[in-house]
Design a protein around this motif. Structure first.
Motif, mmCIF file in Angstrom:
data_model
loop_
_atom_site.group_PDB
_atom_site.id
_atom_site.type_symbol
_atom_site.label_atom_id
_atom_site.label_comp_id
_atom_site.label_asym_id
_atom_site.label_seq_id
_atom_site.Cartn_x
_atom_site.Cartn_y
_atom_site.Cartn_z
ATOM 1 N N VAL A 134 0.837 -1.205 0.000
ATOM 2 C CA VAL A 134 0.000 0.000 0.000
ATOM 3 C C VAL A 134 0.871 1.254 0.000
ATOM 4 N N ALA A 135 1.929 1.252 0.838
ATOM 5 C CA ALA A 135 2.788 2.431 0.959
ATOM 6 C C ALA A 135 3.547 2.740 -0.326
ATOM 7 N N SER A 136 3.801 1.722 -1.137
ATOM 8 C CA SER A 136 4.543 1.929 -2.389
ATOM 9 C C SER A 136 3.626 2.176 -3.585
ATOM 10 N N SER A 137 2.315 2.176 -3.372
ATOM 11 C CA SER A 137 1.373 2.375 -4.466
ATOM 12 C C SER A 137 1.232 3.856 -4.794
ATOM 13 N N THR A 138 0.574 4.127 -5.924
ATOM 14 C CA THR A 138 0.350 5.516 -6.340
ATOM 15 C C THR A 138 -0.714 6.204 -5.497
ATOM 16 N N LEU A 139 -1.429 5.441 -4.682
ATOM 17 C CA LEU A 139 -2.449 6.031 -3.821
ATOM 18 C C LEU A 139 -1.863 6.603 -2.533
ATOM 19 N N ALA A 140 -0.620 6.231 -2.212
ATOM 20 C CA ALA A 140 -0.032 6.589 -0.918
ATOM 21 C C ALA A 140 0.754 7.888 -0.995
ATOM 22 N N ALA A 141 0.721 8.637 0.089
ATOM 23 C CA ALA A 141 1.522 9.848 0.235
ATOM 24 C C ALA A 141 2.684 9.559 1.172
ATOM 25 N N ARG A 142 3.832 10.055 0.832
ATOM 26 C CA ARG A 142 5.014 9.842 1.677
ATOM 27 C C ARG A 142 5.241 11.082 2.534
ATOM 28 N N GLN A 143 4.496 11.134 3.603
ATOM 29 C CA GLN A 143 4.509 12.300 4.475
ATOM 30 C C GLN A 143 5.043 11.937 5.858
ATOM 31 N N PRO A 144 5.664 12.914 6.577
ATOM 32 C CA PRO A 144 6.045 12.666 7.977
ATOM 33 C C PRO A 144 4.813 12.429 8.830
ATOM 34 N N VAL A 145 4.999 11.714 9.939
ATOM 35 C CA VAL A 145 3.901 11.458 10.870
ATOM 36 C C VAL A 145 4.341 11.874 12.273
ATOM 37 N N ALA A 146 3.380 12.323 13.075
ATOM 38 C CA ALA A 146 3.650 12.750 14.452
ATOM 39 C C ALA A 146 3.182 11.660 15.405
ATOM 40 N N VAL A 147 4.108 11.142 16.206
ATOM 41 C CA VAL A 147 3.787 10.067 17.143
ATOM 42 C C VAL A 147 4.305 10.434 18.530
ATOM 43 N N THR A 148 3.874 9.658 19.520
ATOM 44 C CA THR A 148 4.365 9.811 20.894
ATOM 45 C C THR A 148 5.163 8.565 21.248
ATOM 46 N N ILE A 149 6.370 8.771 21.790
ATOM 47 C CA ILE A 149 7.249 7.653 22.136
ATOM 48 C C ILE A 149 7.519 7.721 23.637
ATOM 49 N N LEU A 150 7.186 6.640 24.346
ATOM 50 C CA LEU A 150 7.289 6.610 25.800
ATOM 51 C C LEU A 150 8.078 5.380 26.249
ATOM 52 N N GLY A 151 8.412 5.375 27.526
ATOM 53 C CA GLY A 151 9.084 4.210 28.102
ATOM 54 C C GLY A 151 10.589 4.342 28.101
ATOM 55 N N GLU A 152 11.258 3.232 27.839
ATOM 56 C CA GLU A 152 12.712 3.152 27.968
ATOM 57 C C GLU A 152 13.432 3.678 26.723
ATOM 58 N N VAL A 153 13.277 4.992 26.491
ATOM 59 C CA VAL A 153 14.026 5.687 25.445
ATOM 60 C C VAL A 153 14.699 6.894 26.076
ATOM 61 N N ALA A 154 15.731 7.393 25.417
ATOM 62 C CA ALA A 154 16.513 8.478 26.009
ATOM 63 C C ALA A 154 15.728 9.778 26.077
ATOM 64 N N GLN A 155 14.872 10.039 25.081
ATOM 65 C CA GLN A 155 14.140 11.301 25.021
ATOM 66 C C GLN A 155 12.661 11.030 24.749
ATOM 67 N N PRO A 156 11.912 10.587 25.751
ATOM 68 C CA PRO A 156 10.482 10.328 25.535
ATOM 69 C C PRO A 156 9.721 11.604 25.229
ATOM 70 N N GLY A 157 8.664 11.464 24.433
ATOM 71 C CA GLY A 157 7.837 12.624 24.112
ATOM 72 C C GLY A 157 7.303 12.557 22.705
ATOM 73 N N PHE A 158 6.896 13.720 22.186
ATOM 74 C CA PHE A 158 6.344 13.807 20.836
ATOM 75 C C PHE A 158 7.485 13.873 19.828
ATOM 76 N N GLN A 159 7.342 13.137 18.736
ATOM 77 C CA GLN A 159 8.365 13.107 17.697
ATOM 78 C C GLN A 159 7.698 13.133 16.323
ATOM 79 N N VAL A 160 8.364 13.790 15.381
ATOM 80 C CA VAL A 160 7.915 13.791 13.991
ATOM 81 C C VAL A 160 8.838 12.881 13.195
ATOM 82 N N LEU A 161 8.276 11.831 12.589
ATOM 83 C CA LEU A 161 9.068 10.829 11.890
ATOM 84 C C LEU A 161 8.950 11.020 10.386
ATOM 85 N N PRO A 162 10.060 11.047 9.684
ATOM 86 C CA PRO A 162 9.984 11.078 8.228
ATOM 87 C C PRO A 162 9.520 9.732 7.685
ATOM 88 N N PHE A 163 9.117 9.715 6.429
ATOM 89 C CA PHE A 163 8.704 8.461 5.807
ATOM 90 C C PHE A 163 9.862 7.479 5.846
#
Length: 373
Positions: free
Chosen positions: A124-153
């Motif tokens: 689906v992600a490689s089809s012509t219907l998909a957009a390759r856009q960054p997404v905003a997620v929340t990362i918690l737990g055992e990571v060095a910098q927990p919080g909101f992050q914007v991930l590139p495709f």
């Protein structure tokens, strides 16, 4: 005409007749598209698919198997039809030709983890219907910098999410990274991702796609489940926090220092920078803050056994550990910790305790001081 009636109606034939005059139609696209809103859709042979392209393409977590088209009829009723764009995409068959009309609403749902079996997100992600856009997620737990992050495709979203958050800590359990997603109807969908097996065997990383609003949680490894869990392998992987900071209180070294070390370092790596001929190797103290108990815990290390090759004494270090070398100083620290009337509230209080000792290092380690007292 209702959407059910439109299924058996050849609108292309009608459009080509002398009665037809194909015109753009005003539709609305909502849900898992990158640019929800109103659009004028020109005449098309695959209207639903072109409507999604017009709205900027679908997000990485769209479920193409159940795209809904809603139409409000003149009598006030709502006609609804489900369009499956995934099966034609997988098989190469023609896309659904359901015609859209003025006022139609195209709704793209989120992918429910409970229904994700046999759904190829990469396709689906490689089809012509998909957009390759960054997404905003929340990362918690055992990571060095927990919080909101914007991930590139990315082709490996979960792994790259952990790296964006500064990498995992030495306490992270990669066998059960949890991804939570709130669906359109308000329900919460959850799945677990095993990154440890891929790291251990060299197999491809899971290709689970992340979308806006997803929460990635990295749990702490439990002591009763780590018998077959290689912490050293995890701490030295590219997913780990690249550097840890350790405080070293050393009498033979002449002071208190803050040492940045590569993640995965052990007690042996610290001893390489200590004048061993002046150190009391028989009794090295490792002090570690335990957030669950809210206090510092200590462990004595036999440096002589360590240098003789005893692996049980070569403890893997964690971020914010403190190491005390020297018999007299060990007595002072052990006494101070045992008489501390209140537990440390958090890791900051734990670190400030040792920074206070560092401020008085000239008194503790100076040439004129009486260290035996």
């Amino acid at each position: 005409m209702s959407l059910q009636e439109a299924r058996g109606y050849d609108s292309s034939l009608a459009g080509r007749s002398i009665l037809g005059n194909p015109q753009p139609v005003s539709i609305r696209a909502i849900g898992e598209v990158t640019q929800p809103g109103f659009y004028n859709l020109p005449p098309s042979v695959s209207p639903v698919a072109d409507a999604l392209r017009l709205a900027g393409g679908i997000t990485p977590i769209a479920d193409l198997r159940a795209v809904r088209v809603c139409r409000y009829l003149d009598n006030g009723e709502v006609s609804e039809e489900v369009v499956n764009l995934y099966d034609p995409l997988r098989s190469g068959a023609p896309l659904d030709e359901l015609r859209l009309g003025n006022g139609d609403v195209v709704v793209v749902p989120k992918l429910d983890f409970a229904q994700a079996d046999n759904y190829d997100s990469n396709l689906v992600a490689s089809s012509t219907l998909a957009a390759r856009q960054p997404v905003a997620v929340t990362i918690l737990g055992e990571v060095a910098q927990p919080g909101f992050q914007v991930l590139p495709f990315s082709p490996r979203p979960v792994a790259d999410a952990l790296l964006t958050a500064g990498g995992i800590t030495s306490e992270a359990d990669l066998r059960a990274v949890t991804v939570r997603r709130v669906l359109t109807d308000g329900r919460t969908s959850e799945t677990k991702v095993d990154l440890y097996t891929s790291l251990q065997t060299g197999s491809p990383l899971p290709d689970l796609r992340l979308g806006d609003g997803d929460v990635v949680f990295v749990p702490k490894v439990e002591s009763n489940t780590d018998e077959y869990y290689d912490r050293v392998l995890v701490s030295r992987s590219t997913l780990a926090q690249p550097q840890i900071v350790v405080r070293i209180l050393s009498y033979p070294g002449g002071g208190i220092s803050i040492a940045p070390l590569p993640n995965g370092s052990t007690i042996a790596d610290v001893l390489s920078a200590v004048p061993l001929q002046q150190a009391d190797l028989g009794k090295i103290l490792l002090v570690r803050f335990d957030p669950e108990q809210g206090k510092a815990i200590t462990r004595e290390i036999d440096g002589k056994k360590l240098l003789m090759g005893d692996p049980s004494q070569d403890i893997a270090l964690q971020h914010h550990d403190a190491i005390v070398i020297g018999r007299n100083l060990i007595s002072k620290i052990t006494y101070a910790l045992s008489t501390f009337t209140q537990p440390f509230r958090d890791v900051l209080g734990f670190l400030l305790f040792f920074d206070t000792l560092r401020d008085s290092a000239s008194n503790l380690f100076g040439p004129g001081s009486d260290n035996n007292n």
